[in-house]
Design a protein around this motif. Structure first.
Motif, PDB file in Angstrom:
ATOM      1  N   GLU A  40      59.298  48.724  -3.115  1.00 33.02           N
ATOM      2  CA  GLU A  40      59.454  50.052  -2.535  1.00 33.02           C
ATOM      3  C   GLU A  40      58.119  50.774  -2.377  1.00 33.02           C
ATOM      4  N   GLU A  41      57.041  50.260  -3.013  1.00 31.54           N
ATOM      5  CA  GLU A  41      55.735  50.897  -2.911  1.00 31.54           C
ATOM      6  C   GLU A  41      54.803  50.183  -1.948  1.00 31.54           C
ATOM      7  N   LEU A  42      55.240  49.096  -1.333  1.00 29.93           N
ATOM      8  CA  LEU A  42      54.378  48.362  -0.420  1.00 29.93           C
ATOM      9  C   LEU A  42      54.055  49.207   0.807  1.00 29.93           C
ATOM     10  N   PRO A  43      52.812  49.098   1.342  1.00 32.04           N
ATOM     11  CA  PRO A  43      52.462  49.843   2.552  1.00 32.04           C
ATOM     12  C   PRO A  43      53.344  49.425   3.719  1.00 32.04           C
ATOM     13  N   PRO A  44      53.536  50.329   4.701  1.00 31.21           N
ATOM     14  CA  PRO A  44      54.484  50.062   5.781  1.00 31.21           C
ATOM     15  C   PRO A  44      53.984  49.072   6.821  1.00 31.21           C
ATOM     16  N   ASP A  45      52.679  48.795   6.904  1.00 32.08           N
ATOM     17  CA  ASP A  45      52.185  47.864   7.907  1.00 32.08           C
ATOM     18  C   ASP A  45      50.997  47.092   7.359  1.00 32.08           C
ATOM     19  N   LEU A  46      50.582  46.056   8.110  1.00 30.87           N
ATOM     20  CA  LEU A  46      49.525  45.167   7.636  1.00 30.87           C
ATOM     21  C   LEU A  46      48.199  45.900   7.490  1.00 30.87           C
ATOM     22  N   ASN A  47      47.857  46.760   8.457  1.00 30.60           N
ATOM     23  CA  ASN A  47      46.590  47.482   8.357  1.00 30.60           C
ATOM     24  C   ASN A  47      46.515  48.293   7.070  1.00 30.60           C
ATOM     25  N   GLN A  48      47.589  49.007   6.767  1.00 25.75           N
ATOM     26  CA  GLN A  48      47.587  49.815   5.556  1.00 25.75           C
ATOM     27  C   GLN A  48      47.567  48.937   4.312  1.00 25.75           C
ATOM     28  N   ALA A  49      48.228  47.787   4.384  1.00 17.13           N
ATOM     29  CA  ALA A  49      48.215  46.868   3.244  1.00 17.13           C
ATOM     30  C   ALA A  49      46.798  46.377   2.961  1.00 17.13           C
ATOM     31  N   ILE A  50      46.044  46.055   4.023  1.00 17.77           N
ATOM     32  CA  ILE A  50      44.657  45.613   3.846  1.00 17.77           C
ATOM     33  C   ILE A  50      43.811  46.741   3.267  1.00 17.77           C
ATOM     34  N   LEU A  51      44.017  47.963   3.760  1.00 11.70           N
ATOM     35  CA  LEU A  51      43.273  49.107   3.221  1.00 11.70           C
ATOM     36  C   LEU A  51      43.584  49.318   1.741  1.00 11.70           C
ATOM     37  N   GLU A  52      44.855  49.223   1.382  1.00 12.16           N
ATOM     38  CA  GLU A  52      45.228  49.421  -0.018  1.00 12.16           C
ATOM     39  C   GLU A  52      44.596  48.348  -0.903  1.00 12.16           C
ATOM     40  N   ALA A  53      44.582  47.110  -0.417  1.00 14.69           N
ATOM     41  CA  ALA A  53      43.967  46.027  -1.188  1.00 14.69           C
ATOM     42  C   ALA A  53      42.466  46.255  -1.334  1.00 14.69           C
ATOM     43  N   ALA A  54      41.809  46.677  -0.247  1.00  9.77           N
ATOM     44  CA  ALA A  54      40.369  46.945  -0.305  1.00  9.77           C
ATOM     45  C   ALA A  54      40.069  48.060  -1.302  1.00  9.77           C
ATOM     46  N   LYS A  55      40.884  49.101  -1.290  1.00 13.68           N
ATOM     47  CA  LYS A  55      40.680  50.210  -2.219  1.00 13.68           C
ATOM     48  C   LYS A  55      40.842  49.754  -3.666  1.00 13.68           C
ATOM     49  N   GLN A  56      41.836  48.921  -3.905  1.00 17.96           N
ATOM     50  CA  GLN A  56      42.089  48.486  -5.273  1.00 17.96           C
ATOM     51  C   GLN A  56      40.952  47.606  -5.792  1.00 17.96           C
ATOM     52  N   VAL A  57      40.504  46.657  -4.964  1.00 18.01           N
ATOM     53  CA  VAL A  57      39.408  45.781  -5.386  1.00 18.01           C
ATOM     54  C   VAL A  57      38.132  46.596  -5.594  1.00 18.01           C
ATOM     55  N   ALA A  58      37.837  47.512  -4.677  1.00 20.06           N
ATOM     56  CA  ALA A  58      36.642  48.341  -4.826  1.00 20.06           C
ATOM     57  C   ALA A  58      36.697  49.162  -6.114  1.00 20.06           C
ATOM     58  N   SER A  59      37.862  49.688  -6.431  1.00 18.38           N
ATOM     59  CA  SER A  59      37.996  50.478  -7.657  1.00 18.38           C
ATOM     60  C   SER A  59      37.716  49.633  -8.893  1.00 18.38           C
ATOM     61  N   ILE A  60      38.188  48.394  -8.879  1.00 20.68           N
ATOM     62  CA  ILE A  60      37.943  47.492 -10.012  1.00 20.68           C
ATOM     63  C   ILE A  60      36.453  47.193 -10.134  1.00 20.68           C
ATOM     64  N   LEU A  61      35.807  46.878  -9.001  1.00 20.65           N
ATOM     65  CA  LEU A  61      34.380  46.550  -9.034  1.00 20.65           C
ATOM     66  C   LEU A  61      33.545  47.753  -9.455  1.00 20.65           C
ATOM     67  N   LYS A  62      33.898  48.934  -8.963  1.00 17.23           N
ATOM     68  CA  LYS A  62      33.166  50.142  -9.351  1.00 17.23           C
ATOM     69  C   LYS A  62      33.325  50.430 -10.842  1.00 17.23           C
ATOM     70  N   LYS A  63      34.531  50.290 -11.328  1.00 20.40           N
ATOM     71  CA  LYS A  63      34.808  50.581 -12.736  1.00 20.40           C
ATOM     72  C   LYS A  63      33.956  49.727 -13.665  1.00 20.40           C
ATOM     73  N   HIS A  64      33.674  48.492 -13.248  1.00 20.18           N
ATOM     74  CA  HIS A  64      32.918  47.575 -14.098  1.00 20.18           C
ATOM     75  C   HIS A  64      31.442  47.503 -13.709  1.00 20.18           C
ATOM     76  N   GLY A  65      31.008  48.372 -12.809  1.00 19.25           N
ATOM     77  CA  GLY A  65      29.592  48.496 -12.508  1.00 19.25           C
ATOM     78  C   GLY A  65      28.986  47.377 -11.685  1.00 19.25           C
ATOM     79  N   HIS A  66      29.796  46.661 -10.911  1.00 21.94           N
ATOM     80  CA  HIS A  66      29.263  45.573 -10.093  1.00 21.94           C
ATOM     81  C   HIS A  66      28.630  46.125  -8.812  1.00 21.94           C
ATOM     82  N   ALA A  67      27.531  45.509  -8.399  1.00 21.64           N
ATOM     83  CA  ALA A  67      26.906  45.850  -7.120  1.00 21.64           C
ATOM     84  C   ALA A  67      27.655  45.129  -6.005  1.00 21.64           C
ATOM     85  N   PHE A  68      28.057  45.874  -4.972  1.00 26.12           N
ATOM     86  CA  PHE A  68      28.807  45.279  -3.870  1.00 26.12           C
ATOM     87  C   PHE A  68      28.735  46.202  -2.670  1.00 26.12           C
ATOM     88  N   ALA A  69      29.189  45.697  -1.536  1.00 18.81           N
ATOM     89  CA  ALA A  69      29.345  46.528  -0.343  1.00 18.81           C
ATOM     90  C   ALA A  69      30.520  45.999   0.462  1.00 18.81           C
TER      91      ALA A  69
END
Length: 231
Positions: A40-69
């Motif tokens: 019931e919490e999945l994004p409604p379309d593929l574009n939004q799903a990709i954005l949500e995944a990107a946000k989640q991965v970025a949050s994990i990398l930021k939290k642990h201090g990894h350098a990335f772009a």
């Protein structure tokens, strides 16, 4: 996915360790399932799903201090491009950080695995493919490349995003006789044209046949000015 022109590691770099999902396909035992959401919490379309995944991965990398772009089509979106995203979310990381980044993602519950290509590793988040790239256009991702990234919001999450000129460099460098899809890169060039240093692009790739042909196409379509002209 951002392509690598040659698919070969630069001389002198040690091969990256082959990574396997820890604790089975769902990550380490007891880890929080950061790569899953209730239906019931999945994004409604593929574009939004990709954005949500990107946000989640970025949050994990930021939290642990990894350098990335952030790279690829989501980076184009962050720079003001359309929301018509491609098949995955791309992140640039330095080769020497690959093991630590993989360990962080596995600890967060994301499955990580090694594809046949030796210039990236892959992960899954919210059902979407994540590419962790440590060679961009046959060149290792460097500290200098990551330092040129700009902090931008991707929806509600701020993250470093690859500079437009570096995004275009990677796309043009990937052109070859076997991979020359101008149609996929043309809309990106249109969207980013005011933010790209085209003089630098010409100086680096303008004499190579495929990039030169693409730059000529951009000139004829009046996306960029002819060499030596102004726009």
């Amino acid at each position: 996915m951002t392509p690598n022109a040659e698919g070969n590691p630069p001389g002198g770099r040690e091969p990256v360790t082959e990574f396997r999902p820890a604790g089975g396909a769902d990550g380490p035992a007891g880890a929080s399932p950061d790569h899953e959401l209730p239906a019931e919490e999945l994004p409604p379309d593929l574009n939004q799903a990709i954005l949500e995944a990107a946000k989640q991965v970025a949050s994990i990398l930021k939290k642990h201090g990894h350098a990335f772009a952030l790279a690829g089509s989501v980076a184009v979106y962050a720079h003001g491009g359309t929301g018509n995203l491609q098949h995955d979310a791309d992140f640039c990381i330095r080769p020497e950080d690959a093991d630590a980044v993989v360990a962080t993602l596995e600890e967060a519950g994301l499955p990580v695995f090694t594809p046949p290509e030796d210039w990236l590793v892959k992960a899954k988040c919210l059902g979407q493919d994540i590419d962790l790239i440590f060679e961009l256009a046959s060149r290792p991702v460097t500290t200098e490349l990551l330092e040129r990234a700009t902090e931008l919001p991707v929806d509600s999450v701020h993250m470093p995003v690859l500079a437009p000129t570096d995004l275009m460099r990677a796309l043009l460098a990937a052109f070859s006789e076997h991979h020359c899809d101008f149609g996929a890169v043309l809309p990106i060039a249109r969207q980013l044209r005011e933010r790209v240093d085209w003089q630098a692009i010409r100086g680096e790739y303008g004499d190579a046949p495929m990039p030169a042909a693409f730059l000529f196409l951009l000139e004829r379509l009046e996306v960029i000015a002819p060499r030596g002209g102004e726009r």
